[in-house]
Motif scaffolding. Structure first.
Motif: not given
Length: 242
Positions: A123-127, A129-131, A133-142, A189-198
């Motif tokens: 998960x850390x690598x995927x985060x 690698x997106x730099x 774009x991570x905050x707005x990225x949509x990924x398949x899950x189902x 998204x259900x998370x507030x902005x600025x969540x990437x670094x956290x």
């Protein structure tokens, strides 16, 4: 070597899928975790596939199933924001893979820290690698698949969710689905902005806390008891003989 380094090394040793899919590709828990295991528990490597696997090809898709299904049988692909998937996966891996687990044999409990560390590291690598774009990225899950009586929904478990978060894997699945005209249903998204670094900090902490000692510096461990579960050949690493 950190958990993220291990994951990058494992991914570098295999070709990543193209978008859209041009040839069969798979990645399993065994492919990522088995090289990290200490010698004493490597005999259970084949059984690691029970923790998850992703299979993609121009004709089929498989997520956490023993058999892939034709793309023509897929009714829709569901996506979620990357950070939401990470939040959910962190919780699931903490609940399911926090050792020791009562009732599980010695070898299985020795494997679980490597599973937890690999999930967090992937998960850390995927985060990273997106730099930006991570905050707005949509990924398949189902995926929703046509069943005999009614549609069946297959939702990725923690290991497969982490694999699907990798940019190349996510792009391959979504682009191939688009080629077949399969609807892609996204969630807000259900998370507030600025969540990437956290989240990056939490993932680093999780990977470090779960990471066992480097097996290269450890002496072989004595064999205790039988196999933790019935092993079957992994997708990449055949199970050693008895």
């Amino acid at each position: 070597m950190t958990g993220a380094d291990w994951v990058r090394s494992a991914l570098a040793s295999m070709p990543m899928p193209q978008a859209p899919s041009a040839s069969p590709w798979d990645c399993s828990a065994a492919a990522l975790i088995a090289p990290r295991l200490p010698p004493g528990v490597r005999r259970v490597a084949g059984g690691l596939d029970r923790f998850g696997a992703v299979r993609l090809s121009p004709w089929e898709i498989g997520i956490d199933t023993t058999r892939a299904v034709p793309w023509q049988a897929v009714l829709e692909v569901r996506t979620r924001p990357l950070l939401d998937v990470i939040a959910t996966t962190i919780g699931e891996q903490a609940a399911r893979f926090a050792p020791p687990v009562p009732g599980m044999r010695y070898a299985a409990n020795k494997v679980l820290p490597y599973v937890a560390s690999t999930i967090a590291s992937t998960l850390l690598v995927s985060l990273l690698d997106r730099r930006e774009g991570a905050a707005g990225a949509q990924v398949p899950y189902a995926i929703t698949v046509r069943g005999k009586l009614k549609p069946q929904i297959t939702t990725a478990g923690p290991v497969s969710a982490a694999i699907l978060c990798l940019p190349q894997v996510s792009a391959c699945l979504l682009t191939t689905a688009g080629c077949y005209g399969i609807p892609i249903v996204g969630a807000q998204t259900t998370l507030p902005p600025g969540s990437v670094h956290r989240f990056a900090e939490r993932l680093r902490d999780r990977a470090i806390q779960a990471a066992p000692d480097d097996p290269a510096t450890r002496a072989p461990e004595p064999r205790r008891g039988g196999p933790a579960f019935r092993s079957r050949p992994g997708l990449h690493d055949p199970m050693p003989g008895p």
